[in-house]
Design a protein around this motif. Structure first.
Motif, PDB file in Angstrom:
ATOM      1  N   LYS A  77      29.720  42.233  44.931  1.00 43.90           N
ATOM      2  CA  LYS A  77      28.433  42.451  44.268  1.00 43.90           C
ATOM      3  C   LYS A  77      27.593  43.368  45.139  1.00 43.90           C
ATOM      4  O   LYS A  77      27.436  43.128  46.332  1.00 43.90           O
ATOM      5  CB  LYS A  77      27.696  41.128  44.071  1.00 43.90           C
ATOM      6  N   VAL A  78      27.074  44.428  44.544  1.00 47.51           N
ATOM      7  CA  VAL A  78      26.169  45.352  45.227  1.00 47.51           C
ATOM      8  C   VAL A  78      24.816  45.248  44.531  1.00 47.51           C
ATOM      9  O   VAL A  78      24.733  45.392  43.312  1.00 47.51           O
ATOM     10  CB  VAL A  78      26.697  46.805  45.184  1.00 47.51           C
ATOM     11  N   GLU A  79      23.772  44.953  45.320  1.00 45.89           N
ATOM     12  CA  GLU A  79      22.417  44.821  44.794  1.00 45.89           C
ATOM     13  C   GLU A  79      21.501  45.818  45.485  1.00 45.89           C
ATOM     14  O   GLU A  79      21.680  46.091  46.670  1.00 45.89           O
ATOM     15  CB  GLU A  79      21.847  43.429  45.069  1.00 45.89           C
ATOM     16  N   ALA A  80      20.530  46.322  44.752  1.00 40.48           N
ATOM     17  CA  ALA A  80      19.529  47.227  45.323  1.00 40.48           C
ATOM     18  C   ALA A  80      18.159  46.847  44.801  1.00 40.48           C
ATOM     19  O   ALA A  80      17.997  46.491  43.628  1.00 40.48           O
ATOM     20  CB  ALA A  80      19.846  48.676  44.956  1.00 40.48           C
ATOM     21  N   LYS A  81      17.179  46.927  45.695  1.00 38.65           N
ATOM     22  CA  LYS A  81      15.794  46.592  45.341  1.00 38.65           C
ATOM     23  C   LYS A  81      14.872  47.584  46.011  1.00 38.65           C
ATOM     24  O   LYS A  81      14.835  47.684  47.238  1.00 38.65           O
ATOM     25  CB  LYS A  81      15.468  45.172  45.802  1.00 38.65           C
ATOM     26  N   SER A  82      14.150  48.344  45.208  1.00 35.64           N
ATOM     27  CA  SER A  82      13.145  49.254  45.742  1.00 35.64           C
ATOM     28  C   SER A  82      11.931  48.447  46.151  1.00 35.64           C
ATOM     29  O   SER A  82      11.574  47.461  45.502  1.00 35.64           O
ATOM     30  CB  SER A  82      12.747  50.284  44.676  1.00 35.64           C
ATOM     31  N   SER A  91      21.971  45.331  40.020  1.00 34.17           N
ATOM     32  CA  SER A  91      23.222  44.945  40.659  1.00 34.17           C
ATOM     33  C   SER A  91      24.412  45.279  39.774  1.00 34.17           C
ATOM     34  O   SER A  91      24.273  45.442  38.561  1.00 34.17           O
ATOM     35  CB  SER A  91      23.225  43.447  40.985  1.00 34.17           C
ATOM     36  N   ARG A  92      25.545  45.366  40.426  1.00 33.94           N
ATOM     37  CA  ARG A  92      26.827  45.548  39.740  1.00 33.94           C
ATOM     38  C   ARG A  92      27.827  44.622  40.424  1.00 33.94           C
ATOM     39  O   ARG A  92      27.788  44.438  41.640  1.00 33.94           O
ATOM     40  CB  ARG A  92      27.341  46.992  39.832  1.00 33.94           C
ATOM     41  N   GLU A  93      28.734  44.060  39.628  1.00 37.62           N
ATOM     42  CA  GLU A  93      29.763  43.179  40.153  1.00 37.62           C
ATOM     43  C   GLU A  93      31.132  43.672  39.722  1.00 37.62           C
ATOM     44  O   GLU A  93      31.296  44.141  38.593  1.00 37.62           O
ATOM     45  CB  GLU A  93      29.573  41.752  39.634  1.00 37.62           C
ATOM     46  N   VAL A  94      32.104  43.536  40.639  1.00 39.53           N
ATOM     47  CA  VAL A  94      33.483  43.898  40.357  1.00 39.53           C
ATOM     48  C   VAL A  94      34.370  42.769  40.863  1.00 39.53           C
ATOM     49  O   VAL A  94      34.267  42.364  42.023  1.00 39.53           O
ATOM     50  CB  VAL A  94      33.888  45.218  41.062  1.00 39.53           C
ATOM     51  N   GLU A  95      35.200  42.253  39.982  1.00 41.48           N
ATOM     52  CA  GLU A  95      36.143  41.215  40.378  1.00 41.48           C
ATOM     53  C   GLU A  95      37.420  41.879  40.887  1.00 41.48           C
ATOM     54  O   GLU A  95      37.873  42.889  40.342  1.00 41.48           O
ATOM     55  CB  GLU A  95      36.465  40.313  39.185  1.00 41.48           C
ATOM     56  N   PHE A  96      37.998  41.297  41.943  1.00 40.02           N
ATOM     57  CA  PHE A  96      39.284  41.789  42.443  1.00 40.02           C
ATOM     58  C   PHE A  96      40.073  40.605  42.978  1.00 40.02           C
ATOM     59  O   PHE A  96      39.545  39.516  43.156  1.00 40.02           O
ATOM     60  CB  PHE A  96      39.115  42.884  43.502  1.00 40.02           C
ATOM     61  N   ALA A  97      41.355  40.831  43.220  1.00 40.96           N
ATOM     62  CA  ALA A  97      42.219  39.760  43.712  1.00 40.96           C
ATOM     63  C   ALA A  97      42.991  40.246  44.923  1.00 40.96           C
ATOM     64  O   ALA A  97      43.284  41.425  45.072  1.00 40.96           O
ATOM     65  CB  ALA A  97      43.183  39.324  42.617  1.00 40.96           C
ATOM     66  N   VAL A  98      43.306  39.287  45.794  1.00 35.05           N
ATOM     67  CA  VAL A  98      44.146  39.533  46.962  1.00 35.05           C
ATOM     68  C   VAL A  98      45.405  38.692  46.781  1.00 35.05           C
ATOM     69  O   VAL A  98      45.328  37.505  46.439  1.00 35.05           O
ATOM     70  CB  VAL A  98      43.425  39.136  48.274  1.00 35.05           C
ATOM     71  N   GLU A  99      46.550  39.324  46.957  1.00 33.88           N
ATOM     72  CA  GLU A  99      47.821  38.614  46.843  1.00 33.88           C
ATOM     73  C   GLU A  99      48.443  38.474  48.219  1.00 33.88           C
ATOM     74  O   GLU A  99      47.995  39.125  49.180  1.00 33.88           O
ATOM     75  CB  GLU A  99      48.773  39.355  45.901  1.00 33.88           C
ATOM     76  N   SER A 100      49.467  37.659  48.340  1.00 34.87           N
ATOM     77  CA  SER A 100      50.141  37.480  49.627  1.00 34.87           C
ATOM     78  C   SER A 100      50.610  38.822  50.162  1.00 34.87           C
ATOM     79  O   SER A 100      50.911  39.752  49.405  1.00 34.87           O
ATOM     80  CB  SER A 100      51.344  36.564  49.457  1.00 34.87           C
ATOM     81  N   ALA A 101      50.664  38.923  51.501  1.00 34.76           N
ATOM     82  CA  ALA A 101      51.049  40.179  52.170  1.00 34.76           C
ATOM     83  C   ALA A 101      52.425  40.631  51.697  1.00 34.76           C
ATOM     84  O   ALA A 101      53.327  39.815  51.470  1.00 34.76           O
ATOM     85  CB  ALA A 101      51.041  39.996  53.673  1.00 34.76           C
ATOM     86  N   ARG A 102      52.560  41.927  51.541  1.00 36.29           N
ATOM     87  CA  ARG A 102      53.847  42.509  51.154  1.00 36.29           C
ATOM     88  C   ARG A 102      54.639  42.862  52.412  1.00 36.29           C
ATOM     89  O   ARG A 102      54.062  43.295  53.408  1.00 36.29           O
ATOM     90  CB  ARG A 102      53.636  43.772  50.330  1.00 36.29           C
TER      91      ARG A 102
END
Length: 107
Positions: A77-82, A91-102
């Motif tokens: 999540k990235v938020e900005a306030k003047s 704000s903007r949110e982006v979901e992501f995933a981490v998987e086991s190491a390759r």
């Protein structure tokens, strides 16, 4: 989805349309795990003088290894306030995933 042994680069740009009025902008980036625990947080303050009195953007950049994040789902999540008047937080949110190491590729 990112493997746990990968390196991740975060780049976000926050646009400011009030460049003519001197002010500051507070920018926060957080990575939160699925259960709500904050895994990473950064706070920055930018000054409108960086834009030379014009409209423009403030870049936010971070590089780091994914190894500190266990396999699972996360939200960036990235938020900005003047600090000008009563402007709302954006704000903007982006979901992501981490998987086991390759494993490293066999050569």
């Amino acid at each position: 989805m990112f493997p746990q042994n990968d390196e991740v680069t975060l780049f976000a740009e926050v646009y400011d349309n009030a460049g003519k009025q001197p002010h500051k902008v507070d920018i926060t980036a957080t990575v939160t795990a699925d259960e709500g625990k904050v895994m990473y947080k950064t706070d920055e303050t930018r000054d409108s003088s960086d834009l030379g009195g014009a409209r423009g953007g403030y870049g936010l950049h971070h590089e780091g290894a994914d190894e500190d994040l266990a396999p699972g789902r996360y939200v960036l999540k990235v938020e900005a306030k003047s600090r000008l008047g009563n402007t709302p937080v954006v704000s903007r949110e982006v979901e992501f995933a981490v998987e086991s190491a390759r494993a490293a590729p066999v050569k």
